[in-house]
Design a protein around this motif. Structure first.
Motif, mmCIF file in Angstrom:
data_model
loop_
_atom_site.group_PDB
_atom_site.id
_atom_site.type_symbol
_atom_site.label_atom_id
_atom_site.label_comp_id
_atom_site.label_asym_id
_atom_site.label_seq_id
_atom_site.Cartn_x
_atom_site.Cartn_y
_atom_site.Cartn_z
ATOM 1 N N MET A 131 0.850 -1.207 0.000
ATOM 2 C CA MET A 131 0.000 0.000 0.000
ATOM 3 C C MET A 131 0.880 1.250 0.000
ATOM 4 O O MET A 131 1.933 1.265 0.613
ATOM 5 N N ARG A 132 0.425 2.264 -0.689
ATOM 6 C CA ARG A 132 1.168 3.520 -0.736
ATOM 7 C C ARG A 132 1.097 4.205 0.631
ATOM 8 O O ARG A 132 0.054 4.196 1.287
ATOM 9 N N GLU A 133 2.200 4.815 1.045
ATOM 10 C CA GLU A 133 2.216 5.474 2.359
ATOM 11 C C GLU A 133 1.451 6.788 2.306
ATOM 12 O O GLU A 133 1.746 7.676 1.498
ATOM 13 N N VAL A 134 0.458 6.880 3.167
ATOM 14 C CA VAL A 134 -0.387 8.081 3.233
ATOM 15 C C VAL A 134 -0.453 8.526 4.689
ATOM 16 O O VAL A 134 -0.544 7.687 5.596
ATOM 17 N N ALA A 135 -0.374 9.833 4.911
ATOM 18 C CA ALA A 135 -0.391 10.359 6.285
ATOM 19 C C ALA A 135 -1.436 11.453 6.445
ATOM 20 O O ALA A 135 -1.812 12.111 5.477
ATOM 21 N N ILE A 136 -1.872 11.605 7.680
ATOM 22 C CA ILE A 136 -2.666 12.784 8.037
ATOM 23 C C ILE A 136 -1.674 13.889 8.375
ATOM 24 O O ILE A 136 -0.773 13.688 9.195
ATOM 25 N N VAL A 137 -1.827 15.028 7.706
ATOM 26 C CA VAL A 137 -0.870 16.116 7.928
ATOM 27 C C VAL A 137 -1.517 17.334 8.580
ATOM 28 O O VAL A 137 -0.807 18.247 9.018
ATOM 29 N N ALA A 138 -2.832 17.365 8.664
ATOM 30 C CA ALA A 138 -3.482 18.489 9.352
ATOM 31 C C ALA A 138 -4.882 18.079 9.770
ATOM 32 O O ALA A 138 -5.544 17.283 9.089
ATOM 33 N N PHE A 139 -5.327 18.634 10.894
ATOM 34 C CA PHE A 139 -6.660 18.352 11.436
ATOM 35 C C PHE A 139 -7.194 19.633 12.073
ATOM 36 O O PHE A 139 -6.461 20.355 12.745
ATOM 37 N N ALA A 140 -8.455 19.918 11.836
ATOM 38 C CA ALA A 140 -9.090 21.067 12.487
ATOM 39 C C ALA A 140 -10.523 20.701 12.836
ATOM 40 O O ALA A 140 -11.155 19.912 12.136
ATOM 41 N N GLN A 141 -11.016 21.245 13.928
ATOM 42 C CA GLN A 141 -12.412 21.020 14.307
ATOM 43 C C GLN A 141 -12.994 22.319 14.861
ATOM 44 O O GLN A 141 -12.269 23.215 15.278
ATOM 45 N N THR A 142 -14.321 22.374 14.831
ATOM 46 C CA THR A 142 -14.993 23.541 15.400
ATOM 47 C C THR A 142 -15.000 23.435 16.926
ATOM 48 O O THR A 142 -14.782 22.364 17.483
ATOM 49 N N ARG A 143 -15.268 24.543 17.591
ATOM 50 C CA ARG A 143 -15.613 24.478 19.009
ATOM 51 C C ARG A 143 -17.073 24.047 19.036
ATOM 52 O O ARG A 143 -17.964 24.838 18.736
ATOM 53 N N HIS A 144 -17.267 22.771 19.349
ATOM 54 C CA HIS A 144 -18.605 22.181 19.229
ATOM 55 C C HIS A 144 -19.549 22.787 20.267
ATOM 56 O O HIS A 144 -19.123 23.177 21.351
ATOM 57 N N THR A 145 -20.827 22.834 19.900
ATOM 58 C CA THR A 145 -21.820 23.423 20.806
ATOM 59 C C THR A 145 -22.961 22.444 21.059
ATOM 60 O O THR A 145 -23.244 21.585 20.228
ATOM 61 N N GLY A 146 -23.585 22.624 22.198
ATOM 62 C CA GLY A 146 -24.745 21.805 22.545
ATOM 63 C C GLY A 146 -26.041 22.477 22.151
ATOM 64 O O GLY A 146 -27.123 22.058 22.566
ATOM 65 N N HIS A 147 -25.951 23.531 21.372
ATOM 66 C CA HIS A 147 -27.145 24.239 20.916
ATOM 67 C C HIS A 147 -26.886 24.790 19.515
ATOM 68 O O HIS A 147 -25.737 24.867 19.074
ATOM 69 N N ASP A 148 -27.953 25.173 18.849
ATOM 70 C CA ASP A 148 -27.849 25.769 17.515
ATOM 71 C C ASP A 148 -27.369 27.209 17.658
ATOM 72 O O ASP A 148 -28.026 28.028 18.300
ATOM 73 N N THR A 149 -26.214 27.501 17.079
ATOM 74 C CA THR A 149 -25.692 28.870 17.165
ATOM 75 C C THR A 149 -26.231 29.748 16.044
ATOM 76 O O THR A 149 -25.894 30.930 15.971
ATOM 77 N N GLY A 150 -27.029 29.149 15.151
ATOM 78 C CA GLY A 150 -27.574 29.926 14.033
ATOM 79 C C GLY A 150 -26.699 29.883 12.798
ATOM 80 O O GLY A 150 -27.073 30.405 11.758
ATOM 81 N N LEU A 151 -25.530 29.248 12.921
ATOM 82 C CA LEU A 151 -24.677 29.134 11.733
ATOM 83 C C LEU A 151 -25.276 28.105 10.778
ATOM 84 O O LEU A 151 -25.754 27.055 11.208
ATOM 85 N N SER A 152 -25.227 28.402 9.470
ATOM 86 C CA SER A 152 -25.629 27.417 8.472
ATOM 87 C C SER A 152 -24.510 26.377 8.343
ATOM 88 O O SER A 152 -23.406 26.585 8.862
ATOM 89 N N VAL A 204 -13.039 25.571 9.467
ATOM 90 C CA VAL A 204 -12.128 24.422 9.598
ATOM 91 C C VAL A 204 -11.423 24.127 8.275
ATOM 92 O O VAL A 204 -10.264 23.709 8.264
ATOM 93 N N ILE A 205 -12.114 24.386 7.169
ATOM 94 C CA ILE A 205 -11.461 24.214 5.851
ATOM 95 C C ILE A 205 -10.321 25.227 5.731
ATOM 96 O O ILE A 205 -9.196 24.893 5.339
ATOM 97 N N ASN A 206 -10.624 26.466 6.099
ATOM 98 C CA ASN A 206 -9.578 27.500 6.021
ATOM 99 C C ASN A 206 -8.398 27.158 6.918
ATOM 100 O O ASN A 206 -7.245 27.388 6.566
ATOM 101 N N GLU A 207 -8.702 26.609 8.099
ATOM 102 C CA GLU A 207 -7.634 26.287 9.051
ATOM 103 C C GLU A 207 -6.671 25.229 8.479
ATOM 104 O O GLU A 207 -5.453 25.392 8.571
#
Lengths: 332, 382
Positions: free
Chosen positions: A1-22, A30-33
């Protein structure tokens, strides 16, 4: 198998409620990050995971594509599954040898509906769904089949929530009261993104790539009566195929939405007492459905990217009572 | 492009308005078993299953792959669910091919389905996310303005759409699986049907079908029977709301075609591709895609259609099976295109076989004409 690595990871500050963001607004940061962190603006392949039923409308992933600025047009695909499987599809695509990078993302706004009831709709529509089993009912069946001690379950919840409080991205949830073993995972909105790179590109992008040394998944029969609910045969098969046992596992990030699932998975993956489980807090501290499995992979990879660990394992699950399991082994 | 991959089995259900006699699981299993029989294999010989369908709201089952694992013999194996809107059937084939080309598996079962009678697809397509505009008009309402713009740009006369509707439905009479088999179909009959979304008449639209399609894909050492070799695969997507996007001839379609032609060594698609199965859910998309896919110059597509070149006995037959206009189980429609392309180069297309077909194009599109999936298959290895 070809060697593949994860080189970056980003996540949101998750919320327990709807912040109104689409959904596109949730994904864009996170894409920009990960773009900023790798310096990559274009990727050989892009794949995402989401579920239309969370929003109650078809084509969730269509507007998400607008967040990518997919212009000129990109080579792109989508799984209606947790984005851990989007990562799998991207990893397979990189095995062809003609592309060197992939962007993977997942998102879920569980706050928009009644998640526990929505999960009923993934059951067999003719025989199981009409019974009205919701997510808590079938989790209860599995917890009962396992027959774990309430105190052991409560301790897993206490540990997960404490770790979650220390994790800036997870929710700040209080310790569970009493000895209630079946504590439901929080209803969470969030998104995550991962960049995969093959071979030399990975080492150029980061000094400590998280190499994917094993990646496999397996599904089991759907009907709860056809499985030994106290065990996860598919997680065990996937773990063996991914090579979990070929070395010590320092940290395991498990997609255990209920405390009893952690016990079943520890056994299936044959994790020893030395392995630290879900130091991020896991799904009991933040559970953005359809991103939760990808976040497990991201959290396990980040520890290698940061130089904190050398060998970690991540797990993602789908379907009722851990029907479908994916296992990733990451090495520095 | 990785390891060689071939189609070694194709299975379809009859496409029809309502399959009351089978559950969703029964429907997909029917197609899968036929594909396995064609390949001379059983479920035991399969390493992984890839399933595709359009939005879950079409049947009201969330992530149905969990429930369908048993019916498709997937227990104990890897299973994946692809969803890329209308192009999903094509994408499902490509993900299956990718598992072989990437050297991960030797034999993959790909299945796509829609059981539209379980729900109401036009309703499901008309709900919308909060804060997004909804036209509440289904797919035809979305695409009609793009067709009118095509007519304005090219000066295409109004009867071109009816020519395609008649041609595809005549082909469907030769395809035992086709949903709409209309004896005596002609231009006058199409023109006598109600106008749904100007300029699209009732008989210029695809039906709502129940149906499933399956294929068995194999690596070179695992080939059984008659292979159709995959010469090229490509996917492209572009944003739906990008200002300045050309919805008449999307860039993603042009780029996807260029990529798949490059892999397959095709420089002159009209001459080198013997038969094309192209996603034409509304009749006017044939001349539009003739241009988008480089079969002719811009503005010339309608002339090619009018000349009869795309008929079964023309020099560049399109949709010999009857196409999406004759059978449309949405999630499966793309896979049917890919599977029919494979049947043609295997010489197994029956009455709608194009004589001597050696190279075929399978094409699917979805969303607001923004997702594309294509492959080229051939009788010979490349």
């Amino acid at each position: 198998m070809r060697e593949v690595a994860i080189v970056a990871f980003a996540q949101t500050r998750h919320t327990g409620h709807d912040t109104g963001l689409s959904e596109p607004e949730l994904i864009l940061p996170v894409i920009n990050e990960v773009k900023e962190r790798t310096g990559l603006r274009r990727f050989g392949f892009t794949c995402s995971g989401s579920c239309d039923y969370l929003a109650g409308a078809p084509f969730s992933f269509v507007s998400a594509l607008d967040a990518l600025g997919a212009w000129p047009p990109i080579s792109e695909s989508h799984v209606e599954m947790d984005a851990a499987w989007a990562l799998y599809e991207a990893w397979v695509r990189l095995q062809h040898g003609d592309l060197d990078s992939a962007l993977v993302y997942g998102f879920g706004k569980s706050s928009l509906g009644d998640l526990r009831t929505i999960m009923t709709l993934q059951l067999d529509p003719y025989y199981l769904a009409p019974l009205g089993l919701d997510q808590l009912s079938y989790a209860g069946l599995q917890a009962s089949a396992l027959g774990a001690e309430r105190e052991e379950l409560a301790e897993i919840v206490r540990r997960s929530r404490a770790d979650g409080r220390a994790n800036p991205y997870a929710l700040d949830l209080p310790d569970p009261e009493g000895d209630d073993g079946l504590v439901a995972p929080p209803v969470t909105d969030g998104a995550a993104a991962v960049v995969l790179a093959a071979g030399d590109l990975a080492t150029r992008l980061t000094s400590s790539p998280a190499w994917i040394s094993g990646l496999a998944h397996r599904i089991e029969p759907h009907y709860l009566g056809m499985r030994d609910l106290a065990r996860s045969a598919s997680a065990a098969d996937a773990a063996r195929a991914a090579g979990v046992g070929k070395g010590p596992v320092e940290v395991a990030e498990l997609h255990a939405q209920f405390a009893h699932e952690e016990i079943i998975l520890r056994e299936a993956l044959e994790l020893t007492g030395d392995t630290v489980i879900n130091p991020s807090g896991g799904p009991l501290a933040a559970n953005p459905v359809m991103a939760t499995g990808l976040i497990r992979i991201g959290e396990a990879a980040q520890r290698i990217l940061d130089g904190r660990n050398h060998r970690t394992v991540a797990h993602a699950a789908g379907g009722p009572c851990l029907q479908h399991n994916l296992v990733t082994v990451l090495e520095g | 492009m990785g390891n060689r991959c071939a189609v070694i089995g194709v299975g379809q259900t009859h496409y029809t308005t309502r399959r009351r006699d089978v559950s969703i699981a029964g429907l997909v299993r029917e197609a899968a078993v036929r594909a396995l029989e064609d390949a001379g294999l059983t479920f035991k010989d399969i390493d992984a299953v890839v399933i595709g369908k359009a939005p879950d709201l079409f049947e009201g089952v969330m992530m149905p792959e969990a429930y369908l694992a048993d019916a498709l013999g997937a227990a104990g194996k890897p299973m994946m669910r692809v969803h890329t809107a209308g192009s999903v059937g094509g994408s499902t084939a490509l993900v299956g091919a990718s598992l072989v080309q990437g050297g991960v598996h030797d034999r993959v079962l790909v299945v796509a389905f829609e059981k539209q009678s379980e729900s109401n697809a036009t309703w499901a397509l008309s709900t919308h996310l909060p804060f997004n505009a909804s036209l509440v008009v289904g797919a035809g309402g979305y695409f009609a303005p793009h067709i009118r713009e095509y007519m304005r740009r090219t000066g295409a006369p109004g009867h071109i759409g009816t020519l395609v509707a008649v041609k595809d439905r005549l082909n469907a009479l030769k395809n035992p699986y086709a949903h709409l088999r209309i004896p005596g179909i002609d231009q006058k009959m199409v023109e006598s049907t109600p106008m749904l979304w100007e300029p699209i008449r009732y008989l210029e639209t695809c039906p709502s079908s129940d149906g499933a399609c399956a294929m068995v894909l194999a690596s070179e050492p695992a080939v059984t029977g008659t292979p159709a070799w995959v010469h090229g695969t490509a996917m492209r997507s572009e944003p739906i709301f990008r200002a300045g996007r050309d919805t008449v001839s999307p860039q993603a379609g042009k780029d996807c075609a260029a990529d798949v032609y490059r892999q397959a060594g095709i420089t002159d698609p009209r001459r080198q591709i013997d038969v094309a199965e192209v996603y034409v859910p509304f009749s006017w998309y044939e001349p539009m895609w003739l241009e988008n896919l480089g079969f002719c110059a811009e503005g010339e597509g309608w002339k090619l259609t009018e000349s009869g070149a795309t008929a079964l006995d023309g020099d560049t037959p399109w949709n010999a099976s009857g196409g999406v206009l004759s059978s449309n189980p949405i999630g499966a429609s793309g896979l049917i295109r890919f599977a029919e392309a494979a049947l043609q180069v295997r010489g197994m297309a029956g009455e709608h076989q194009v004589d001597g077909a050696r190279t075929a194009l399978g094409h699917a599109y979805g969303g607001g004409a923004q997702f594309f999936a294509m492959w080229i298959v051939g009788r010979e290895k490349l």
